[in-house]
Enzyme design. Structure first.
Site, PDB file in Angstrom:
ATOM      1  N   HIS A  67      32.898  10.083  45.322  1.00  0.00           N
ATOM      2  CA  HIS A  67      31.825  11.034  45.571  1.00  0.00           C
ATOM      3  C   HIS A  67      32.171  11.797  46.853  1.00  0.00           C
ATOM      4  O   HIS A  67      32.044  13.009  46.904  1.00  0.00           O
ATOM      5  CB  HIS A  67      30.499  10.301  45.700  1.00  0.00           C
ATOM      6  CG  HIS A  67      29.347  11.220  45.960  1.00  0.00           C
ATOM      7  ND1 HIS A  67      28.964  12.185  45.055  1.00  0.00           N
ATOM      8  CD2 HIS A  67      28.516  11.353  47.023  1.00  0.00           C
ATOM      9  CE1 HIS A  67      27.936  12.866  45.547  1.00  0.00           C
ATOM     10  NE2 HIS A  67      27.643  12.381  46.749  1.00  0.00           N
ATOM     11  N   GLU A  86      30.600   4.216  50.526  1.00  0.00           N
ATOM     12  CA  GLU A  86      31.349   4.301  49.282  1.00  0.00           C
ATOM     13  C   GLU A  86      32.633   3.463  49.381  1.00  0.00           C
ATOM     14  O   GLU A  86      33.015   2.780  48.423  1.00  0.00           O
ATOM     15  CB  GLU A  86      31.693   5.761  48.950  1.00  0.00           C
ATOM     16  CG  GLU A  86      32.390   5.887  47.596  1.00  0.00           C
ATOM     17  CD  GLU A  86      32.534   7.331  47.111  1.00  0.00           C
ATOM     18  OE1 GLU A  86      32.278   8.254  47.906  1.00  0.00           O
ATOM     19  OE2 GLU A  86      32.891   7.503  45.939  1.00  0.00           O
TER      20      GLU A  86
END
Lengths: 590, 414
Positions: B305, B316
């Protein structure tokens, strides 16, 4: 007993008596002949004739003769009364008592009245005795027929009634419902309702106070239900703690609701049973003939559905079956029909969910899961048809199909994808299947014909298979194991999970329920539980499969805890065979 | 076997700041340069952030009738135009298809909110007579997939989701399942976003989600870099043609890649901040892997992302480590938002398109603007320069405001 023996007399046709009386009158040239029967000490005349064979105008007998006849019958012997010359003017009388053969009870007598100047000869007596004998034989026949009829009636009563509560049973209830439906069809205004009543928490009473008290409670409830109803209504015991009530001819649907309310109030009073004060309540489902009709089974099931809604809404209440439920019910009915066809047409397919060896990270085998490929609806989720299949018994052919198919498939894979340890296949075994007497033979046959390595077949059973009759279960399991296959205990940790299972049952492996595994990384208690289960299993030499593995940390934790196998969405959802083949060809490792 | 339905990507349409159409997108990637500039569309000075990735060289009239362009706003133009490009790319001849078996699923975070903002200005300054009469039909999110349906006459399953920055990924995932489960044979899926209007843009500046590196827009979007300070807003769209594999092969369609898994989750935690331990972001990826029956060790590349916000990129990274464990260290990861900013609901679709092209072209795009490693971001992010690499399995992540997490598994088609 005596009175019982005499009741059949009411059913003997009048002609049987009249014929004898007529014969007696004409053959003996008597002025009168008649048969009288006795019942409960009362004498009744059954046919009275004069010399010409003409029926006498009335069935009366003279007061004096009545006394004589009664005396003679009471003594059980032939009474011979000759004319009393210059006496009272009373007529000579012969009274021959009779009974049915093989039964000494006197049922009545053949009476012959002569002219006043007459005496009775031996021949006269012999003639009458002959007639009586004929009558006796005939009565014997009537008595036998009567007995048989009685028995039939009794039998009909027992086949149509519940022996415990003496209420009509399901069969009779169905018949009456059927009649009500027919009436409703003929007369559009005819409205009736069916109430389906299920006692709340009956199992608790049974389990805590014993079956004796449970039975008493059912009887008490039956009597109360009767009191709440009109005589023309039917209340039946449909089985267990379920009662059905047919309210025929109601004016409006609200009448049924009022009755239900009355029943709920009546049941709210405590019941005194064997010294216990027991409180009970019931959930009632109501269906009326305007909302749902057709066949009795459907109406009763509709009421049953409404009852379940009442239970769900908090028990001790009633619910009406409505249009929405009707639609549900129709859909269900359709599904059931479709499922029957599905069994015949074999519309099932097998999907396989990989079971991964946590030691090597590679696929060790699969659990076979049945899927229904509905010709119009596509793939039907298992939850939509498995419970129905269990209920209707269709689980048997389905279970057999999936076992054969899974064994065939895995046998093929074992050939193509050779491993040090052949690929294993887990197949679920339902309670109903487990109860099949020829289960071992069935499975042995499947193993034989599909060529699957017996040791790679794992039968997954749940606790419900064992509960109730552990010894029997052990025998069956040992029989199955003698084929060479292994037994897996499914959903371990959710039921009683008695530790004694681990030691007593001939099982090889436990499958730790997903509810523990899926939360083991977030909830320490779950983690500890899984750890403990694994330790316990290992200590009694059982292997373990963790179900519902969804994340990498779970996988790592399970591996560290020494769990042998894992299964879950982290690895793969259940897949059709072609995709499994691709997976095996890629041979991924986790 | 009849019950086995696989889903492949047979067409790609893209409208991005680095290039339009499949070819434009790929050439833009190969250039390895950021398209982020100072905003020209409006005056950004009232706000903290002044940069964005604007799509230039796009004329809606090239893709639809002039008359029709007036009935759609920019987000609608993007949707229909990208779909048209994708359909053209897949050489689908719609006239010969059973269009009841073709559906459309799109994602957009904001739909026509930007256009509504503009019309709002008209209303307050000139009154109701100056408001676009088609306003009501332009601004709702569903206008995206509905206009695609109308434009191309596709009558199958249709929806537009509005799950913020993950909506493009969700549209593709949901579309993939429509085909796999047999509800459709072809799905036109993707995301579209046109948020570059002052207040719509400014709202994100107000919550301090966007980069304030106003003096050097070209490096403002710098995923996984130590000095990242927020995302840079972009705009655009991407649409993929998803198609049941057997029929795609039968008609000789170009097949870029196969979609094999989809998973999603929600942090259930906070509207903007991700759940700090990354468990739910990881769970979405794990679900996608399980859905695909692909082992974590089989994944070669993750298109992250990588929004370039301080919180996302470190969380992440944590989530990737949770999922991939030891193999995370040999995993190649890149965040491509340095190129074209964050086109919100279109991002997931653009990145799915990039993954499909990466598989086809055997080249992994770099994380542009990654200059200084961050201690909390210690994976191989393919810094600055792309790599020639033949990979088999790819995961693409999208995480959005609202705590939404979605991931797809895409693999080389064979």
């Amino acid at each position: 007993m005596l009175s019982d023996r005499q009741t059949f007399l009411d059913n003997v046709p009048r002609e049987s008596f009249e014929r004898v009386a007529r014969l007696a009158a004409s053959s003996l040239q008597a002025s009168l002949a008649f048969v009288c029967t006795v019942r409960d000490g009362r004498v009744a005349v059954r046919g009275k004739f004069d010399t010409t064979g003409t029926p006498a105008a009335d069935d009366e007998i003279a007061e004096l003769d009545r006394v004589r006849v009664a005396d003679a019958i009471a003594s059980g012997r032939v009474a011979l009364i000759h004319s009393e010359r210059g006496g009272s003017g009373a007529s000579p009388l012969i009274v021959v008592p009779f009974s049915a053969e093989q039964d000494s009870a006197v049922l009545g007598a053949l009476c012959v009245v002569g002219a006043t100047e007459r005496d009775w000869s031996d021949r006269d007596v012999a003639a009458i005795a002959g007639l009586v004998e004929t009558l006796s034989s005939e009565l014997t026949l009537h008595s036998t027929i009567y007995d048989r009829k009685e028995e039939e009636v009794k039998l009909r009563h027992t086949t149509l009634h519940d022996p415990l509560t003496e209420l009509p049973n399901r069969t009779l209830f169905m018949q009456r419902t059927d009649q009500a439906i027919a009436r409703a069809k003929r007369y559009p205004d005819h409205l009736f309702a069916i109430l389906f009543l299920d006692l709340d928490r009956f199992k608790v009473v049974n389990d805590s106070l014993g079956h004796q008290v449970g039975d008493e409670l059912l009887v008490a409830v039956a009597r109360r239900l009767e009191k709440c109803l009109r005589t023309e209504d039917t209340v039946a015991r449909l089985g267990g703690d379920e009662f059905g009530i047919l309210l025929d001819r109601i004016r409006v649907v609200a009448d049924a609701a009022r009755v239900a309310q009355r029943i709920l109030m009546s049941l709210a009073e405590p019941v005194n049973l064997s010294g216990y004060e027991v409180y009970t309540s019931a959930s009632i489902g109501i269906v009326d003939s305007a909302t749902a009709h057709g066949i009795p089974e459907y109406m009763i099931r509709s009421a049953d559905m409404a009852m379940y809604r009442a239970k769900g809404a908090g028990k001790a209440r009633y619910e009406m079956f409505d249009r929405a439920m009707h639609a549900d019910a129709l859909a269900r009915l359709q599904l059931e029909t479709d499922l029957r066809h599905a069994v015949q047409r074999e519309e099932f397919i097998a999907h396989y969910q990989p079971v991964v060896s946590l030691e090597t990270g590679q696929i060790a085998g699969f659990e076979a899961l049945i899927r229904w490929k509905h010709p119009e609806r596509g793939l039907v989720p298992p939850n939509d048809f498995i419970p129905m299949a269990e209920e209707t018994g269709m689980i048997l052919p389905m279970g057999q199909w999936i076992m054969r198919e899974a064994c065939r498939q895995v046998s093929a894979w074992q050939q193509t994808f050779r491993r040090a340890e052949p690929l294993a296949i887990g197949v679920n075994l339902s309670v109903k299947q487990f109860a099949q007497p020829d289960l071992k033979q069935l499975i042995a046959d499947i193993v034989e014909t599909t060529g699957v390595h017996p040791n790679s077949l794992k039968l997954e059973i749940t606790e419900s298979v064992i509960v109730g009759n552990t010894d029997h279960a052990i025998t069956v399991l040992e029989g199955l194991k003698s084929i060479g296959l292994e037994i897996y205990m499914d959903d371990f940790g959710t039921g009683y999970s008695s530790l004694s299972y681990l030691t007593h049952l001939p099982i090889d492996c436990i499958k730790i329920d997903r509810s523990f595994v899926s939360q083991m990384e977030t909830k320490d208690r779950h983690f500890q539980l899984v750890r403990t289960i694994l330790t316990l299993a290992r200590s009694v030499n059982l292997r373990s499969v963790a179900e519902g593995v969804e994340s990498t940390p779970q996988l790592l934790a399970l591996r560290k805890l020494g769990c042998e196998f894992g299964q879950g969405y982290l690895f793969s959802r259940p897949l059709p065979p072609a995709e499994i083949e691709e997976l095996l060809a890629r041979n991924p490792s986790w | 076997m009849q019950d086995r339905r696989r889903v492949v990507i047979t067409g790609i349409g893209a409208i991005t700041a680095i290039g339009v159409e499949r070819q434009g997108l790929w050439e833009g990637l190969l250039a390895q340069r950021s398209a982020v500039r100072g905003i020209t569309r409006f005056d950004p000075t009232p706000f903290r952030s002044h940069s964005a990735a604007e799509v230039a060289n796009f004329d809606a009239g090239d893709f639809m009738e002039r008359k029709r362009t007036r009935r759609l706003d920019r987000f609608g133009h993007f949707s229909v135009a990208a779909a048209k490009m994708a359909i053209g790319d897949s050489s689908l001849n719609l006239a010969e298809e059973n269009r009841e078996r073709i559906g459309a699923m799109m994602g957009t975070a904001l739909g026509g909110v930007g256009y509504a903002e503009e019309q709002c200005g008209h209303y307050y300054t000139k009154g109701v007579k100056d408001v676009d009469p088609a306003l009501a039909l332009m601004v709702f999110g569903g206008a995206s997939s509905c206009n695609i349906a109308i434009e191309f006459g596709v009558q199958g399953p249709n929806s537009t989701n509005a799950m913020s920055c993950a909506s493009g990924t969700i549209a593709i995932g949901d579309g993939f399942r429509q085909i796999r489960d047999g509800y459709a044979d072809v799905m036109i899926c993707g995301g579209a976003e046109a948020p570059l209007w002052p207040l719509t843009f400014g709202a994100f500046a107000i919550i301090r989600a966007m980069s304030t590196r106003n003096d050097d827009p070209g490096t403002a979007s710098r995923p996984f870099d130590r000095d990242r300070d927020g995302f840079v807003m972009g705009e655009g769209a991407a649409v993929l043609i998803l198609e049941e594999r057997a029929r795609a092969i039968a008609r000789g369609a170009p097949i870029y890649a196969e979609v094999v898994g989809y998973g999603m989750s929600n942090d259930a935690y906070h509207m903007t901040a991700p759940l700090p331990d990354g468990t739910q972001a990881a769970r979405a990826v794990e679900r996608a892997l399980g859905d695909a029956a692909v082992g974590a060790g089989e994944i070669d590349y993750v298109n992250a992302h990588g929004s370039s916000t301080p919180l996302n990129d470190s969380t992440e990274t944590l989530a990737i480590k949770r999922v991939f464990g030891e193999s995370a260290q040999r995993l190649q990861v890149s965040g491509t938002k340095g190129y074209y900013g964050h086109a919100l609901g279109a991002s997931g679709a653009i990145e799915a398109a990039i993954c499909a092209l990466a598989l086809q072209q055997d080249w992994l795009p770099p994380t542009v603007n990654l200059q200084t490693a961050d201690d909390a971001c210690d994976l191989d992010y393919i810094p600055r320069t792309g790599r020639k690499a033949r990979v088999e399995h790819i995961v693409t992540n999208s995480f959005g405001f609202g705590g939404i997490n979605a991931a797809l598994v895409i693999r080389r088609h064979s």
